[in-house]
Enzyme design. Structure first.
Site, PDB file in Angstrom:
ATOM      1  N   GLN A 167       8.829  75.591  77.665  1.00  0.00           N
ATOM      2  CA  GLN A 167       9.193  74.814  78.854  1.00  0.00           C
ATOM      3  C   GLN A 167       8.049  75.029  79.833  1.00  0.00           C
ATOM      4  O   GLN A 167       7.965  76.072  80.482  1.00  0.00           O
ATOM      5  CB  GLN A 167      10.532  75.259  79.442  1.00  0.00           C
ATOM      6  CG  GLN A 167      10.848  74.675  80.816  1.00  0.00           C
ATOM      7  CD  GLN A 167      10.892  73.143  80.822  1.00  0.00           C
ATOM      8  OE1 GLN A 167      11.344  72.517  79.872  1.00  0.00           O
ATOM      9  NE2 GLN A 167      10.395  72.538  81.889  1.00  0.00           N
ATOM     10  N   GLN A 193       6.970  73.007  82.552  1.00  0.00           N
ATOM     11  CA  GLN A 193       7.183  72.697  83.960  1.00  0.00           C
ATOM     12  C   GLN A 193       7.981  73.822  84.627  1.00  0.00           C
ATOM     13  O   GLN A 193       8.873  74.355  83.959  1.00  0.00           O
ATOM     14  CB  GLN A 193       7.953  71.393  84.090  1.00  0.00           C
ATOM     15  CG  GLN A 193       7.780  70.748  85.442  1.00  0.00           C
ATOM     16  CD  GLN A 193       8.487  69.392  85.534  1.00  0.00           C
ATOM     17  OE1 GLN A 193       9.417  69.128  84.803  1.00  0.00           O
ATOM     18  NE2 GLN A 193       8.044  68.555  86.441  1.00  0.00           N
ATOM     19  N   GLY A 212      18.685  70.382  81.559  1.00  0.00           N
ATOM     20  CA  GLY A 212      19.405  69.366  80.799  1.00  0.00           C
ATOM     21  C   GLY A 212      18.472  68.700  79.815  1.00  0.00           C
ATOM     22  O   GLY A 212      18.800  68.485  78.658  1.00  0.00           O
ATOM     23  N   GLY A 213      17.304  68.345  80.316  1.00  0.00           N
ATOM     24  CA  GLY A 213      16.324  67.707  79.452  1.00  0.00           C
ATOM     25  C   GLY A 213      14.946  67.886  80.031  1.00  0.00           C
ATOM     26  O   GLY A 213      14.800  68.192  81.221  1.00  0.00           O
ATOM     27  N   MET A 214      13.943  67.731  79.182  1.00  0.00           N
ATOM     28  CA  MET A 214      12.563  67.786  79.656  1.00  0.00           C
ATOM     29  C   MET A 214      11.818  66.651  78.976  1.00  0.00           C
ATOM     30  O   MET A 214      11.853  66.513  77.755  1.00  0.00           O
ATOM     31  CB  MET A 214      11.947  69.149  79.314  1.00  0.00           C
ATOM     32  CG  MET A 214      10.485  69.265  79.730  1.00  0.00           C
ATOM     33  SD  MET A 214      10.254  69.117  81.521  1.00  0.00           S
ATOM     34  CE  MET A 214       8.618  68.380  81.591  1.00  0.00           C
ATOM     35  N   GLU A 215      11.143  65.874  79.820  1.00  0.00           N
ATOM     36  CA  GLU A 215      10.566  64.609  79.368  1.00  0.00           C
ATOM     37  C   GLU A 215       9.251  64.774  78.621  1.00  0.00           C
ATOM     38  O   GLU A 215       8.308  64.016  78.856  1.00  0.00           O
ATOM     39  CB  GLU A 215      10.376  63.693  80.579  1.00  0.00           C
ATOM     40  CG  GLU A 215       9.336  64.176  81.625  1.00  0.00           C
ATOM     41  CD  GLU A 215       9.876  65.113  82.686  1.00  0.00           C
ATOM     42  OE1 GLU A 215      10.929  65.732  82.458  1.00  0.00           O
ATOM     43  OE2 GLU A 215       9.242  65.236  83.749  1.00  0.00           O
ATOM     44  N   ASN A 216       9.166  65.736  77.740  1.00  0.00           N
ATOM     45  CA  ASN A 216       7.921  65.911  76.995  1.00  0.00           C
ATOM     46  C   ASN A 216       7.593  64.611  76.269  1.00  0.00           C
ATOM     47  O   ASN A 216       8.434  64.065  75.562  1.00  0.00           O
ATOM     48  CB  ASN A 216       8.064  67.090  76.034  1.00  0.00           C
ATOM     49  CG  ASN A 216       8.285  68.392  76.780  1.00  0.00           C
ATOM     50  OD1 ASN A 216       7.618  68.655  77.774  1.00  0.00           O
ATOM     51  ND2 ASN A 216       9.251  69.177  76.346  1.00  0.00           N
ATOM     52  N   HIS A 222      17.550  59.286  81.929  1.00  0.00           N
ATOM     53  CA  HIS A 222      16.636  59.951  82.869  1.00  0.00           C
ATOM     54  C   HIS A 222      15.328  60.345  82.185  1.00  0.00           C
ATOM     55  O   HIS A 222      14.242  60.022  82.677  1.00  0.00           O
ATOM     56  CB  HIS A 222      17.321  61.186  83.466  1.00  0.00           C
ATOM     57  CG  HIS A 222      16.476  61.916  84.452  1.00  0.00           C
ATOM     58  ND1 HIS A 222      16.550  61.701  85.802  1.00  0.00           N
ATOM     59  CD2 HIS A 222      15.506  62.844  84.279  1.00  0.00           C
ATOM     60  CE1 HIS A 222      15.668  62.464  86.423  1.00  0.00           C
ATOM     61  NE2 HIS A 222      15.021  63.180  85.513  1.00  0.00           N
ATOM     62  N   GLU A 223      15.443  61.026  81.059  1.00  0.00           N
ATOM     63  CA  GLU A 223      14.211  61.501  80.393  1.00  0.00           C
ATOM     64  C   GLU A 223      13.376  60.321  79.903  1.00  0.00           C
ATOM     65  O   GLU A 223      12.149  60.339  79.988  1.00  0.00           O
ATOM     66  CB  GLU A 223      14.557  62.452  79.240  1.00  0.00           C
ATOM     67  CG  GLU A 223      15.429  63.645  79.608  1.00  0.00           C
ATOM     68  CD  GLU A 223      14.968  64.411  80.837  1.00  0.00           C
ATOM     69  OE1 GLU A 223      13.766  64.402  81.143  1.00  0.00           O
ATOM     70  OE2 GLU A 223      15.832  65.009  81.507  1.00  0.00           O
ATOM     71  N   HIS A 238      11.282  58.715  82.599  1.00  0.00           N
ATOM     72  CA  HIS A 238      10.023  59.407  82.890  1.00  0.00           C
ATOM     73  C   HIS A 238       8.836  58.801  82.128  1.00  0.00           C
ATOM     74  O   HIS A 238       7.686  59.021  82.526  1.00  0.00           O
ATOM     75  CB  HIS A 238      10.129  60.887  82.531  1.00  0.00           C
ATOM     76  CG  HIS A 238      10.689  61.758  83.618  1.00  0.00           C
ATOM     77  ND1 HIS A 238      10.083  61.895  84.839  1.00  0.00           N
ATOM     78  CD2 HIS A 238      11.785  62.546  83.657  1.00  0.00           C
ATOM     79  CE1 HIS A 238      10.784  62.741  85.587  1.00  0.00           C
ATOM     80  NE2 HIS A 238      11.832  63.146  84.899  1.00  0.00           N
ATOM     81  N   GLU A 292      10.378  62.894  90.241  1.00  0.00           N
ATOM     82  CA  GLU A 292      11.823  62.956  90.012  1.00  0.00           C
ATOM     83  C   GLU A 292      12.623  61.911  90.788  1.00  0.00           C
ATOM     84  O   GLU A 292      13.643  61.422  90.308  1.00  0.00           O
ATOM     85  CB  GLU A 292      12.348  64.361  90.343  1.00  0.00           C
ATOM     86  CG  GLU A 292      11.826  65.444  89.427  1.00  0.00           C
ATOM     87  CD  GLU A 292      12.153  65.222  87.954  1.00  0.00           C
ATOM     88  OE1 GLU A 292      12.902  64.286  87.631  1.00  0.00           O
ATOM     89  OE2 GLU A 292      11.630  65.977  87.131  1.00  0.00           O
ATOM     90  N   ASP A 300       9.028  76.358  91.633  1.00  0.00           N
ATOM     91  CA  ASP A 300      10.401  76.315  91.128  1.00  0.00           C
ATOM     92  C   ASP A 300      11.420  76.323  92.270  1.00  0.00           C
ATOM     93  O   ASP A 300      12.623  76.217  92.024  1.00  0.00           O
ATOM     94  CB  ASP A 300      10.670  77.498  90.191  1.00  0.00           C
ATOM     95  CG  ASP A 300      10.120  77.253  88.788  1.00  0.00           C
ATOM     96  OD1 ASP A 300       9.950  76.084  88.411  1.00  0.00           O
ATOM     97  OD2 ASP A 300       9.855  78.237  88.074  1.00  0.00           O
ATOM     98  N   TYR A 331      15.104  64.723  93.855  1.00  0.00           N
ATOM     99  CA  TYR A 331      15.747  63.747  92.965  1.00  0.00           C
ATOM    100  C   TYR A 331      16.510  62.689  93.773  1.00  0.00           C
ATOM    101  O   TYR A 331      16.280  61.498  93.649  1.00  0.00           O
ATOM    102  CB  TYR A 331      16.749  64.432  92.036  1.00  0.00           C
ATOM    103  CG  TYR A 331      16.163  65.301  90.949  1.00  0.00           C
ATOM    104  CD1 TYR A 331      15.595  66.540  91.243  1.00  0.00           C
ATOM    105  CD2 TYR A 331      16.206  64.919  89.612  1.00  0.00           C
ATOM    106  CE1 TYR A 331      15.086  67.359  90.235  1.00  0.00           C
ATOM    107  CE2 TYR A 331      15.701  65.728  88.601  1.00  0.00           C
ATOM    108  CZ  TYR A 331      15.146  66.945  88.923  1.00  0.00           C
ATOM    109  OH  TYR A 331      14.643  67.747  87.920  1.00  0.00           O
ATOM    110  N   ARG A 355      21.829  76.610  80.875  1.00  0.00           N
ATOM    111  CA  ARG A 355      21.347  75.590  81.805  1.00  0.00           C
ATOM    112  C   ARG A 355      21.603  76.028  83.239  1.00  0.00           C
ATOM    113  O   ARG A 355      22.746  76.241  83.653  1.00  0.00           O
ATOM    114  CB  ARG A 355      22.048  74.258  81.544  1.00  0.00           C
ATOM    115  CG  ARG A 355      21.554  73.171  82.475  1.00  0.00           C
ATOM    116  CD  ARG A 355      22.280  71.880  82.240  1.00  0.00           C
ATOM    117  NE  ARG A 355      21.864  70.895  83.217  1.00  0.00           N
ATOM    118  CZ  ARG A 355      22.391  69.698  83.327  1.00  0.00           C
ATOM    119  NH1 ARG A 355      23.347  69.329  82.500  1.00  0.00           N
ATOM    120  NH2 ARG A 355      21.962  68.866  84.225  1.00  0.00           N
ATOM    121  N   LYS A 389      21.495  74.621  86.170  1.00  0.00           N
ATOM    122  CA  LYS A 389      22.328  73.800  87.040  1.00  0.00           C
ATOM    123  C   LYS A 389      23.814  74.128  86.859  1.00  0.00           C
ATOM    124  O   LYS A 389      24.577  74.108  87.817  1.00  0.00           O
ATOM    125  CB  LYS A 389      22.096  72.324  86.715  1.00  0.00           C
ATOM    126  CG  LYS A 389      22.944  71.395  87.551  1.00  0.00           C
ATOM    127  CD  LYS A 389      23.156  70.053  86.903  1.00  0.00           C
ATOM    128  CE  LYS A 389      24.319  69.353  87.594  1.00  0.00           C
ATOM    129  NZ  LYS A 389      24.687  68.106  86.954  1.00  0.00           N
TER     130      LYS A 389
END
Ligand code: ZN
Length: 658
Positions: free
Chosen positions: A174, A176, A303-307, A330-331, A334, A353, A409, A417, A591, A593
């Site tokens: 991860q 970011q 939740g997700g990462m837009e790699n 969402h991802e 991106h 975001e 962070d 967002y 997670r 959040k």
């Protein structure tokens, strides 16, 4: 990254988690348009990188790495193709964190490698260590031989027992916000975009994937090669390794997951092709080739990462009824807002975001209707209104002033967002979609494969929208959104008829103790239940919680969006019956959040603090370093405040929890 909503009604699911996202940018005009004159005019300072982009810029990164699960390290070489912007520069400065540097070499004109002097600075808690390489001859290529630490903040190593299949270890990255530097020495600033390639060796029974051209038909043999031909910022560098198999969703999309999970994931995400079509209809072609999803273990901190080409996603969105697939929207969004046009520094994160949250809502609306999009907007804005009551006004600005963020962070997710998306919704409402949609598409085209600042965005907005359509929106209004705290009074409001029904049901129950009719609640999905709980007072009587629990089984819910609201309410209300399942939830889910609100509620009392510490001690072996850092900060802050507390250090500002 992104947060999610989970379906309460569909209970059969597994663990829960969440999504996350992140941001970046880069000023160098890309090949195409002679765009962005501001890039030259504006000196872009990234407070969170040691790199010196005004002297030298990485244009390509070539990795040759081996993954060692026994030592929990990655080692090998990173080779940088360099563009010496300053012809008198004599150093290449790279970002690192906890890396062991073996040697640095420069390539001579005849292609040979010669050693270069280098020095690693003392470690800064947030930034890591600068690796300064002496390059008096400004070589076209520099190569660094290095190894990661088992504690690399951007990697998580899972023993086989922590996976679904229990046979094969798992590792994933991860990067970011600024964690790429913990597994690759590099110029870790979004200002710099580069192409990359990689050769990776692993145990033969392990499949390795990257944010690159993964081949669905690749033989699993422990020897893999990758190419990412589009320029990306460092935060999109990604790797994962484990017992991973592929199943297609459509022609250009599919799922990678552990074998036990892959069919469920394909069923949950089978609208992915439709989402790509909807986004392309609005913003033009998808430019990244394939769009695949990698389902990670529940310890994934987001939740997700837009790699790019390979979104990393939490398994907690797989609940059987697609109620949480706005994460995928969402991802995927991106791919335009962020991966294509991103932020130059963490001061401009909203460009990534906020824009993505706006596009996400448009995709959700296109597939699932305005009602669904409206409910999600209300939930986000309610969260923002709560957060802004106590949030430092400096963090409520979309464009942050220099020096605001100690650690990237520590962004406010409500600002980055939700306020960011709200600003674009304001523009959309004023100009109308017939004008605004083509403008936004043009913005993505204009700055494609660049990383920009808020002032570049503002200039483009003024020239191409505000000035071309006079008397609709003033620049004073724009600047209030960008540079002032809070939400402007002229912000458009959103109404949800479905939530009116939920409000009526909640109020009636509070007055009469009579639960709403099953014919009403039977039609509720995750969003309605979330709103039902969020409208409750700070605390209730334990017997009231017991009545709700008997009717709706909130305690033990597999839906993290419900759990993250129910357990804090239970804790504040002294409803001890929820404790056991709450502990299991904290142990299972990583997670941030979803679990940070529970920890925050717990640490408010001495008894809860003790319970939180016990729960975290159990969870920690399987906890991602990013999540562990956040939880430890909450516990340390509570202990520092407690009168008889021992010697805990003061905690930093609480991190955003997407
Ligand atoms: Zn995101």
């Amino acid at each position: 990254m992104r947060q999610l909503l989970l379906s309460v009604s569909i209970a059969a699911a597994l663990g829960l988690v969440a999504t996350g996202c992140q941001r970046n940018q880069n000023p160098a005009p890309a090949a195409a348009a002679p765009a962005a004159p501001a890039a030259a005019a504006e000196k872009i300072v990234d407070e969170h990188s040691y790199a010196q982009p005004d002297q030298v810029r990485t244009t390509d990164l070539a990795l040759d790495l081996a993954i060692d699960f026994d030592s929990r390290t990655i080692g090998g070489t990173a080779t940088y193709a360099l563009d010496w912007v300053d012809k008198s520069a004599t150093q290449l400065v790279l970002d690192t964190r906890d890396l062991a540097i073996d040697k640095a070499e420069g390539q001579t004109a005849d292609g040979k490698w010669e050693p270069l002097k280098f020095a690693l600075s003392d470690k800064d808690k947030v930034l890591g260590s600068a690796l300064t390489i002496e390059t008096p001859n400004r070589p076209a290529k520099v190569r660094v031989t290095y190894a990661t630490s088992p504690e690399a903040s951007g990697l998580q190593w899972l023993a086989p027992s922590m996976t679904e299949g229990k046979q094969t270890p798992f590792m994933f990255s991860q990067s970011q916000q600024i964690h790429a530097r913990s597994w690759v020495p590099l110029q870790d600033t979004p200002q710099i975009r580069f192409t990359y390639s990689a050769h990776v060796k692993s145990p033969a029974d392990v499949m390795v994937l990257m944010s690159a051209d993964n081949d669905p038909k690749a033989a699993r043999d422990g020897d893999y090669s990758f190419k990412m031909p589009q320029k990306i910022p460092s935060y999109l560098l990604a790797i994962a390794a484990g017992d991973l198999v592929f199943k297609p969703i459509g022609e250009r999309s599919g799922v990678w997951a552990e074998p036990a999970m892959v069919d469920k994931a394909v069923a949950e995400f089978d609208d992915t092709e439709k989402m790509i079509d909807a986004a392309e209809g609005l913003y033009g072609p998808y430019r990244w080739g394939r769009y695949d999803l990698l389902v990670l273990p529940p310890s994934f901190p987001y939740g997700g990462m837009e790699n790019p080409r390979l979104t990393f996603a939490t398994p907690t969105v797989i609940v059987g009824d697609k109620s949480l697939v706005s994460l995928i929207a969402h991802e995927l969004a991106h791919s335009w807002s962020g991966n294509l046009v991103t932020f130059a520094t963490d001061k401009d994160s909203w460009l990534n975001e906020g824009t993505t949250t706006y596009v996400q809502s448009r995709i959700t609306e296109a597939l699932y209707g305005r009602d669904m999009a409206a409910m999600e907007e209300v939930i986000d804005r309610d969260e923002l209104k709560g957060e802004f009551k106590t949030l430092d006004p400096k963090l409520q600005r979309l464009s942050l002033k220099p020096g605001t963020l100690a650690d990237p962070d520590d962004q406010s997710s409500a600002t980055v967002y939700t306020k960011g998306a709200w600003f674009l919704q304001f523009l959309e409402k004023r100009f109308g979609r017939a004008v605004f949609d083509p403008w936004l598409k043009g913005y993505f085209d204009h700055f494609a494969f660049q990383s920009i600042t808020t002032s570049q965005f503002r200039d483009y907005l003024k020239a191409n929208l505000i000035d071309k359509h006079p008397n609709v929106v003033t620049m004073e209004e724009v600047d209030q959104w960008l540079y002032e705290p809070g939400i402007p009074g002229n912000a458009p409001q959103v109404e949800s008829g479905k939530f009116s029904t939920v409000n009526a049901a909640r109020i009636a129950w509070q007055g009469s103790a009579k639960l709403p009719d099953k014919s009403i609640t039977g039609a509720w999905g995750t969003q309605e239940w979330v709103h039902f709980l969020e409208g409750m007072p700070a605390s209730l009587k334990p017997e009231q919680l017991q009545q709700l629990d008997e009717a709706y089984h909130f305690t033990g819910t597999p839906n993290g969006e419900i759990a993250m609201r129910w357990y804090p309410l239970a804790e504040r209300s002294g409803y001890a019956a929820a404790r056991e399942e709450m502990g299991k939830f904290l142990e299972r889910v990583g997670r941030r959040k979803l679990i940070l609100p529970v920890y925050k509620a717990l640490v408010a009392t001495p008894d809860g603090l003790a319970f939180a510490e016990q729960a975290f001690a159990k969870a920690k072996p399987a906890t991602h370093p990013i999540t562990a850092g956040s939880v430890e900060a909450i516990i340390a802050e509570a202990k520092a405040k407690a009168p008889a507390a021992p010697t805990a250090p003061a905690a930093p500002a609480e991190p955003p929890a997407k």
